[in-house]
Design a protein around this motif. Structure first.
Motif, short mmCIF file in Angstrom:
data_model
loop_
_atom_site.label_atom_id
_atom_site.label_comp_id
_atom_site.label_asym_id
_atom_site.label_seq_id
_atom_site.Cartn_x
_atom_site.Cartn_y
_atom_site.Cartn_z
N LEU A 1 -1.93 -1.06 -11.01
CA LEU A 1 -2.69 -0.15 -10.16
C LEU A 1 -4.06 0.06 -10.76
N ASN A 2 -5.10 -0.32 -10.01
CA ASN A 2 -6.48 -0.12 -10.45
C ASN A 2 -6.73 -0.65 -11.86
N GLY A 3 -6.20 -1.84 -12.13
CA GLY A 3 -6.45 -2.47 -13.41
C GLY A 3 -5.61 -1.96 -14.56
N ARG A 4 -4.69 -1.06 -14.29
CA ARG A 4 -3.82 -0.52 -15.33
C ARG A 4 -2.37 -0.86 -15.02
N GLU B 1 -3.54 3.63 -1.81
CA GLU B 1 -3.92 2.68 -2.84
C GLU B 1 -2.97 1.49 -2.87
N HIS B 2 -3.49 0.37 -3.36
CA HIS B 2 -2.72 -0.88 -3.37
C HIS B 2 -2.03 -1.04 -4.72
N ILE C 1 -1.60 8.85 -5.01
CA ILE C 1 -2.16 7.50 -4.85
C ILE C 1 -1.97 6.98 -3.42
N THR D 1 0.85 -1.19 0.00
CA THR D 1 0.00 0.00 0.00
C THR D 1 0.88 1.23 0.00
#
Length: 315
Positions: free
Chosen positions: A234-237, A274-275, A271, A196
């Motif tokens: 990150l977040n599918g990107r 965020e993971h 970010i 994280t």
């Protein structure tokens, strides 16, 4: 895929809910590397042939961590990542057995009679070097004998690559000398760290290279201190970048705990919290102390340029 958490002795309600004919691959499977995949895939295929569920039985925390023996320095695949990889191999059920001091004293016979039989496991698939029970007294042959005709045992031979058997130990050694290519070949994929984004020293901003400081999710095997070309998820990107693993000796004299700082190329979003999953693609250089901050900045720029080149080339 369903995950079932077990503790010994198995409660009656757990037995009632989960007992069914099934094939289980049994082992620690840290890394879920090519050798482990050969054991697990054999169990999955055997279960399909029998038209019954396939299972993997693993142990958490890592026995070496609990017993404080050996050279345990972290997991190649902490539990969450292990579960995701097992799902990708087509496993129906993952049994996560709590490993504690009490369980470490369970005999091979108690393990078979108190865990495997109650769950209805009719076939166990294990690696050639499988050990179980108190002080590792049990092996595959003992498992077969204790099964007493109720438990078939299939032993999978070593998975060999580049003239030697694939093992978690060899992967750890490769990571700790910066040989990401060999580690990746043995794993069957690039090694990843996950964490994280937390607040750091914010020094990167002042020298033109803002970084995301990662607090790792778990106790990972830490690769050699240095600079890496990476891909961050990150977040599918996916974002290319460069990562420093180390103690920043140019700024710190006596720091021993490494930090994990990722600079993402052409990225300017906050970010925090965020993971991020970071795939280590190439090792660029070892960490070292620089005589001055300008020299460090120049090297960071060179590292970033090199990382961009490596990632674009697909090497």
């Amino acid at each position: 895929m369903k995950t079932v958490y077990l503790s010994y002795p198995l409660p009656a309600e757990v037995i009632r809910e989960h007992t069914q004919p099934q094939v289980a691959a049994i082992g620690q499977f840290d890394g879920v590397h090519l050798g482990h995949a050969s054991v697990i895939s054999s169990a999955v295929n055997l279960a399909k042939g029998k038209h019954i569920p396939s299972a993997v039985m693993t142990f958490h925390p890592h026995p070496k961590d609990v017993m404080k023996k050996g050279d345990y320095e972290g997991s190649l695949t902490p539990l969450q990542e292990k579960q995701e990889l097992l799902a990708g191999l087509g496993v129906d059920i993952v049994y996560v057995v709590e490993f504690n001091d009490s369980f470490s004293h369970v005999s091979p016979q108690e393990f078979v009679e108190g865990v495997l039989f109650p769950l209805g496991i009719e076939a166990a698939v294990v690696g050639f070097d499988f050990r179980f029970g108190h002080k590792g007294e049990g092996n595959a042959e003992m498992l077969r004998l204790l099964g007493d005709g109720r438990l078939n045992v299939e032993v999978i031979p070593p998975f060999e690559l580049e003239g030697g058997k694939v093992s978690s130990t060899e992967i750890r050694k490769a990571l700790q000398r910066g040989d990401l290519e060999r580690a990746g070949r043995l794993l069957g994929r690039s090694y990843r760290l996950r964490g994280t984004v937390v607040g750091g020293e914010k020094r990167g901003r002042t020298i033109g290279f803002p970084t995301a400081n990662l607090k790792l999710d778990d106790k990972f095997v830490i690769p050699v201190k240095g600079v890496y070309a990476v891909r961050a998820f990150l977040n599918g990107r996916i974002f290319p970048g460069v990562m420093n693993v180390g103690v920043k000796p140019t700024f710190h004299e006596n720091e021993t705990v490494p930090s994990f700082e990722v600079h993402l190329f052409d990225f300017d979003r906050e970010i925090y919290g965020e993971h991020v999953s970071v795939e280590l693609v190439h090792f660029i250089r070892n960490e070292r102390k620089f005589p001055s901050v300008p020299e460090l900045i120049a090297q960071i720029q060179a590292d970033a340029d090199r990382a961009r080149e490596l990632l674009k080339s697909g090497r």
